[in-house]
Design a protein around this motif. Structure first.
Motif, PDB file in Angstrom:
ATOM      1  N   ARG A 191      41.875  41.090  50.218  1.00  0.00           N
ATOM      2  CA  ARG A 191      41.779  41.360  48.780  1.00  0.00           C
ATOM      3  C   ARG A 191      40.872  42.581  48.578  1.00  0.00           C
ATOM      4  NH1 ARG A 191      39.016  39.267  43.825  1.00  0.00           N
ATOM      5  NH2 ARG A 191      40.624  39.047  42.215  1.00  0.00           N
ATOM      6  N   TYR A 192      41.468  43.752  48.766  1.00  0.00           N
ATOM      7  CA  TYR A 192      40.690  44.981  48.615  1.00  0.00           C
ATOM      8  C   TYR A 192      40.223  45.137  47.174  1.00  0.00           C
ATOM      9  CZ  TYR A 192      43.219  46.025  52.947  1.00  0.00           C
ATOM     10  OH  TYR A 192      43.759  45.965  54.205  1.00  0.00           O
ATOM     11  N   LYS A 193      38.979  45.487  47.020  1.00  0.00           N
ATOM     12  CA  LYS A 193      38.459  45.650  45.659  1.00  0.00           C
ATOM     13  C   LYS A 193      39.073  46.872  44.984  1.00  0.00           C
ATOM     14  CE  LYS A 193      34.342  45.973  42.792  1.00  0.00           C
ATOM     15  NZ  LYS A 193      32.861  45.930  42.722  1.00  0.00           N
ATOM     16  N   TYR A 194      39.231  47.945  45.749  1.00  0.00           N
ATOM     17  CA  TYR A 194      39.704  49.197  45.164  1.00  0.00           C
ATOM     18  C   TYR A 194      41.091  49.611  45.635  1.00  0.00           C
ATOM     19  CZ  TYR A 194      35.020  49.841  43.311  1.00  0.00           C
ATOM     20  OH  TYR A 194      33.851  49.676  42.630  1.00  0.00           O
ATOM     21  N   GLY A 195      41.754  48.807  46.415  1.00  0.00           N
ATOM     22  CA  GLY A 195      43.100  49.171  46.827  1.00  0.00           C
ATOM     23  C   GLY A 195      43.124  50.512  47.540  1.00  0.00           C
ATOM     24  N   LEU A 196      44.199  51.254  47.382  1.00  0.00           N
ATOM     25  CA  LEU A 196      44.336  52.543  48.050  1.00  0.00           C
ATOM     26  C   LEU A 196      43.452  53.577  47.326  1.00  0.00           C
ATOM     27  CD1 LEU A 196      45.819  54.031  50.335  1.00  0.00           C
ATOM     28  CD2 LEU A 196      47.628  54.567  48.701  1.00  0.00           C
TER      29      LEU A 196
ATOM     30  N   SER B  92      35.905  44.619  52.691  1.00  0.00           N
ATOM     31  CA  SER B  92      37.101  44.466  51.855  1.00  0.00           C
ATOM     32  C   SER B  92      37.054  45.375  50.625  1.00  0.00           C
ATOM     33  CB  SER B  92      37.276  43.002  51.420  1.00  0.00           C
ATOM     34  OG  SER B  92      36.142  42.548  50.711  1.00  0.00           O
ATOM     35  N   LYS B  93      36.363  46.481  50.765  1.00  0.00           N
ATOM     36  CA  LYS B  93      36.197  47.393  49.623  1.00  0.00           C
ATOM     37  C   LYS B  93      37.446  48.252  49.392  1.00  0.00           C
ATOM     38  CE  LYS B  93      32.315  48.190  48.167  1.00  0.00           C
ATOM     39  NZ  LYS B  93      31.469  47.410  47.262  1.00  0.00           N
ATOM     40  N   VAL B  94      37.968  48.900  50.461  1.00  0.00           N
ATOM     41  CA  VAL B  94      39.019  49.906  50.315  1.00  0.00           C
ATOM     42  C   VAL B  94      40.051  49.752  51.430  1.00  0.00           C
ATOM     43  CG1 VAL B  94      39.529  52.380  50.346  1.00  0.00           C
ATOM     44  CG2 VAL B  94      37.487  51.568  49.184  1.00  0.00           C
TER      45      VAL B  94
ATOM     46  N   ARG C 134      47.568  34.363  50.572  1.00  0.00           N
ATOM     47  CA  ARG C 134      46.109  34.156  50.622  1.00  0.00           C
ATOM     48  C   ARG C 134      45.437  35.453  51.053  1.00  0.00           C
ATOM     49  NH1 ARG C 134      42.769  28.819  52.335  1.00  0.00           N
ATOM     50  NH2 ARG C 134      43.379  28.440  50.180  1.00  0.00           N
ATOM     51  N   LEU C 135      44.598  35.972  50.179  1.00  0.00           N
ATOM     52  CA  LEU C 135      43.883  37.222  50.417  1.00  0.00           C
ATOM     53  C   LEU C 135      42.397  36.923  50.588  1.00  0.00           C
ATOM     54  CD1 LEU C 135      45.642  39.385  47.666  1.00  0.00           C
ATOM     55  CD2 LEU C 135      46.116  39.423  50.130  1.00  0.00           C
ATOM     56  N   TRP C 136      41.803  37.540  51.596  1.00  0.00           N
ATOM     57  CA  TRP C 136      40.405  37.271  51.921  1.00  0.00           C
ATOM     58  C   TRP C 136      39.490  38.356  51.355  1.00  0.00           C
ATOM     59  CZ3 TRP C 136      39.502  32.610  53.917  1.00  0.00           C
ATOM     60  CH2 TRP C 136      40.524  31.976  54.631  1.00  0.00           C
ATOM     61  N   GLN C 137      38.405  37.915  50.746  1.00  0.00           N
ATOM     62  CA  GLN C 137      37.386  38.827  50.226  1.00  0.00           C
ATOM     63  C   GLN C 137      36.113  38.646  51.041  1.00  0.00           C
ATOM     64  OE1 GLN C 137      37.096  39.626  45.911  1.00  0.00           O
ATOM     65  NE2 GLN C 137      35.050  38.716  46.021  1.00  0.00           N
ATOM     66  N   ALA C 138      35.552  39.753  51.522  1.00  0.00           N
ATOM     67  CA  ALA C 138      34.347  39.700  52.347  1.00  0.00           C
ATOM     68  C   ALA C 138      33.102  39.655  51.463  1.00  0.00           C
ATOM     69  CB  ALA C 138      34.290  40.905  53.277  1.00  0.00           C
TER      70      ALA C 138
ATOM     71  N   PRO D 139      38.681  32.946  50.297  1.00  0.00           N
ATOM     72  CA  PRO D 139      40.112  33.109  50.017  1.00  0.00           C
ATOM     73  C   PRO D 139      40.427  33.123  48.530  1.00  0.00           C
ATOM     74  CG  PRO D 139      39.669  30.845  50.658  1.00  0.00           C
ATOM     75  CD  PRO D 139      38.361  31.574  50.727  1.00  0.00           C
ATOM     76  N   TYR D 140      41.371  33.991  48.171  1.00  0.00           N
ATOM     77  CA  TYR D 140      41.966  34.019  46.837  1.00  0.00           C
ATOM     78  C   TYR D 140      43.459  33.775  47.017  1.00  0.00           C
ATOM     79  CZ  TYR D 140      37.764  35.928  44.585  1.00  0.00           C
ATOM     80  OH  TYR D 140      36.492  36.103  44.074  1.00  0.00           O
ATOM     81  N   ASP D 141      43.970  32.766  46.348  1.00  0.00           N
ATOM     82  CA  ASP D 141      45.387  32.410  46.499  1.00  0.00           C
ATOM     83  C   ASP D 141      46.219  32.954  45.344  1.00  0.00           C
ATOM     84  OD1 ASP D 141      44.809  31.105  48.788  1.00  0.00           O
ATOM     85  OD2 ASP D 141      45.108  29.081  48.021  1.00  0.00           O
TER      86      ASP D 141
END
Length: 787
Positions: free
Chosen positions: A134-139, A236-238, A202-206, A185-187
């Motif tokens: 779960r990237y905070k800022y995506g690409l 999990s920032k970018v 399921r996306l993981w956030q650090a 985890p974020y589902d």
């Protein structure tokens, strides 16, 4: 679903103390999303329980390019029209949700493919869940300033996200040599169409184990007080942090191991809840698909985790091998990940030690099979100081698949030739696909209505092969209806481009479109050169019957990819020239749209007349953009590469515009010697076009002869220390490309015949559904049940 508006009104009041019509777009998005999530909760719970009772599969991918979820979820639930009408009664246009950012958790085809596969698995009731980050800022968000790409942070979460549910109680820890972090985890619910089945991404956030050092803060050491928090969240920032420097490589490796370890711990927790510590049945219940090399550390990590449960290495490795399979997405050597052994020992030393054991086991197995020293050397998983992740995945898995017929054959004959010779039973082809729900049903309702009318039902939404009925419906009236729909979509795209980029696009022109990730092998540059050749011919009166054409480009270049950025600048310089030249501006227009993403793609693919797929033969593994254009009735102007070949086979090569060298031609040129400079000397038109990079026609803001355009010219004509001249054979293919493009332009003038070509593409796009692809994976690789 129940009374949506009543529940929405209650949610608006409770959450914001507002009436529905008073909500801002972001508030309405959250409120309606909350209502939808409440409605699907029972089916989601039932689906999870069902999947947990049977053999299931998991899709591990560093990217999931999901796009906007609101429209897609409402569509798959069959309530988009109903909600649209209900909101309209409140004076709300459902298009307000276009103000909500895409979840840009992917870079291109790889991530969008993963999203399509999850959609298809949910619809076809394949027990497949996704795991990613779960990237905070995506690409990044792309701006075009003075013709140059500028990157800014893409804070897609700033409006909050109603579709992801935080599962704090199922968080795990992941340890590196110098750091331990929490993976939360974020589902995200992945809703099937015409079914009650719902799968999960399921996306993981650090996050930090300890977010704040109060003692350090109290001692005025403010930076140290939050250092652990910042270091953890950077993971999990970018998406794809720049790895030109050592620190970037460390972060990338940590990202990959982070989501692999967290995901495997999650799967093992679920397994232990059923079977305790007896892991002998683990591979019977679980299948893991490694989407490219990014998740390949999954293999040694699974071995490590099984060893922690008391299992020996050999047994643990056999379970890992039976559980995992690998999808290769590229033949480009620079894209086949190789990690430095030194780096691995500094970041994940236990994993490196296990890879060493696997590498030794591989060599022992090859010796036992009688493989000679020379061949074994080419199959070393650890070669010198480099860990070859593709080799690790090929050896330590059940199956290896390419993503188009040509691509798979290249893997077997070249890239993984030795592995195919030793383990031929592992190699399969799984041609990519796209979901027709999003890429036709949702984004092109007018064409969908026409198809449903001709097919007799909307069952094509879950079985795209039914489009073949259209082959018997190609009468003049149907073609005319199709052409009117295409004209309407072009008007809508022109309006959207005006809104997003401020360009005044003429919808009464041919829309010739090239939208995809910016990379030299995709050859946006050859398209740009062809436009310059056509521009010169129009100026000189050599194309008197040219049908006015608008060339639309959209692409993001990796932030550290200087040459790709130079190509963007060159295209924008061409646009400035031809759009403002009184001799050509009514016949030729060029636009480079900014921040190309899934939502922009939904507007573009439905409006295109010509789909540009110009990669060097043998280098595009498959492509999926080509399928989206085909499905919406655009002809392919492309090379004999990737899925273009299968598109031409299905729709008929006479209904596409194929040009250029084939793979065998490229191989011959490499063997016999290729002299692009000599070709330019023989063809003054080509030389003139290529020389616009250096003759002062365009300005790249560098001193004459020293800027980025000069570097592009040098790479084409003289090469560099790391590649030969014209490494991607642009000059070789350019003459045929120009003439093929002109032929397509001339054919367009016959609206009936060209419309027929377009409809034949639609009618024969059935093969390219991700439903077909996912069922092939389910039956032939994962061996899981489905409806």
């Amino acid at each position: 679903m129940g009374n949506i508006m009543e529940k929405l009104e209650i949610t608006a009041q409770e959450a914001y103390c507002k009436k529905v019509e008073e909500l801002t777009p972001s508030e309405l998005h959250l409120a309606l999303g909350k209502v939808v999530m409440g409605e699907i909760a029972p089916n989601w719970a039932k689906s999870k329980a069902k999947h947990n009772s049977e053999r299931r599969a998991y899709y591990f991918s560093a990217e999931f390019l999901m796009g906007r979820m609101m429209y897609n979820n409402l569509y798959c639930l069959g309530i988009l029209d109903e909600v649209t009408k209900l909101l309209k009664k409140k004076g709300i246009d459902i298009n307000v949700f276009e103000e909500i950012d895409d979840a840009a958790l992917g870079n291109g085809g790889l991530g969008r493919l993963a999203a399509c596969y999850l959609d298809s698995a949910a619809t076809q009731e394949v027990p497949l869940d996704g795991y990613g980050i779960r990237y905070k800022y995506g690409l990044f968000k792309q701006l075009i300033k003075d013709g140059y790409q500028v990157e800014i942070a893409d804070n897609w979460q700033r409006f909050k996200d109603p579709w992801c549910v935080r599962r704090e109680d199922e968080a795990v820890t992941v340890s590196f040599k110098d750091q331990t972090v929490k993976a939360v985890p974020y589902d995200m619910a992945v809703i099937g169409c015409k079914t009650d089945n719902i799968n999960t991404l399921r996306l993981w956030q650090a996050e930090a184990v300890n977010e704040f050092d109060f003692t350090a803060f109290n001692n005025t050491e403010y930076d140290r007080a939050v250092k652990e928090k910042n270091d953890a969240e950077n993971i999990s920032k970018v998406l794809y942090p720049n790895d030109n420097k050592y620190e970037g490589k460390v972060l990338r490796l940590k990202q990959q191991y982070f989501f692999c370890s967290a995901s495997l711990q999650d799967i093992m927790r679920r397994y232990k809840a059923k079977h305790g510590t007896d892991f002998s049945h683990f591979a019977e219940e679980n299948a893991i698909q490694l989407n490219d090399t990014h998740p390949v550390s999954c293999v040694p990590e699974l071995v490590r985790l099984l060893q922690l449960e008391g299992m020996g290495f050999d047994e643990a490795f056999e379970i890992a091998r039976k559980t995992c399979s690998y999808t290769n997405h590229t033949v480009l050597s620079e894209a086949l990940e190789k990690w430095s052994a030194d780096l691995m020992t500094q970041v994940i030393p236990e994993i490196y030690d296990i890879i060493c054991l696997i590498a030794n086991k591989c060599q022992e197995e090859l010796i036992a099979k009688g493989i000679n020293n020379e061949m074994r050397a080419k199959m070393r998983i650890i070669d010198g100081n480099a860990v070859h992740m593709a080799r690790l995945a090929t050896y330590a898995g059940t199956y290896v698949n390419g993503v188009a017929q040509l691509h798979t054959e290249i893997l077997k004959a070249d890239l993984l030739k030795e592995w195919y010779q030793v383990y031929p039973e592992r190699f399969l082809n799984k041609t990519n696909g796209i979901t027709q729900r999003r890429w036709l049903g949702l984004c092109n309702p007018e064409l969908s209505e026409l198809i449903t009318d001709k097919v007799g039902s909307d069952d094509w939404l879950i079985d795209l092969s039914k489009l073949s009925v259209l082959n018997d419906c190609l009468d003049a009236r149907t073609i005319n209806k199709f052409n009117k729909i295409k004209a309407k979509k072009k008007v809508q795209l022109a309006e959207y481009i005006k809104k997003m980029d401020g360009f005044d696009v003429n919808p009464d022109t041919i829309f010739d479109v090239q939208v995809k990730r910016l990379h030299e092998y995709k050859r946006q540059l050859i398209n740009a050169f062809s436009i310059m050749a056509i521009y010169f011919r129009i100026k000189e009166g050599k194309l008197p019957n040219w049908t006015p054409t608008t060339f639309i480009f959209g692409a993001k270049a990796a932030p550290g990819y200087a040459r790709a950025k130079a190509i963007i600048k060159y295209i924008t310089e061409i646009a400035n020239l031809v759009n403002n030249d009184p001799d050509t501006k009514d016949k030729l227009q060029v636009y480079f749209i900014s921040n190309y993403n899934v939502s922009y793609a939904e507007k573009i693919v439905v409006a295109a007349d010509i789909s540009e797929q110009t990669s060097t033969a043998g280098l595009e593994a498959s492509g999926t953009g080509n399928m989206k254009f085909m499905l919406n009735g655009a002809v392919t102007l492309g090379t004999w590469d990737g899925a273009n070949i299968e598109i031409a086979e299905c729709a008929g090569v006479e209904n596409e515009y194929i040009f250029g060298a084939r793979v065998e031609d490229i191989d011959r040129l490499k063997k016999e010697g290729y002299n692009p400079a000599g070709l330019l000397e023989q063809n003054p038109e080509l030389k003139r076009v290529i020389n616009t990079l250096i003759d002062g026609t365009f300005d790249d803001d560098g001193a004459q002869g020293e800027g980025s355009f000069r570097e592009l010219h040098h790479a084409l004509t003289k090469g560099t220390h790391w590649h030969d001249p014209d490494h991607y054979f642009l000059i070789q293919d350019l003459p045929d490309y120009i003439e093929t493009k002109i032929r397509a332009n001339a054919d367009y003038a016959d609206r009936k015949e060209f419309g027929k070509k377009c409809l034949l593409n639609v009618a024969n796009a059935g093969k390219f559904s991700s439903d077909r692809a996912i069922l092939e994976y389910a039956n032939e690789i994962w061996h899981v049940s489905h409806k």
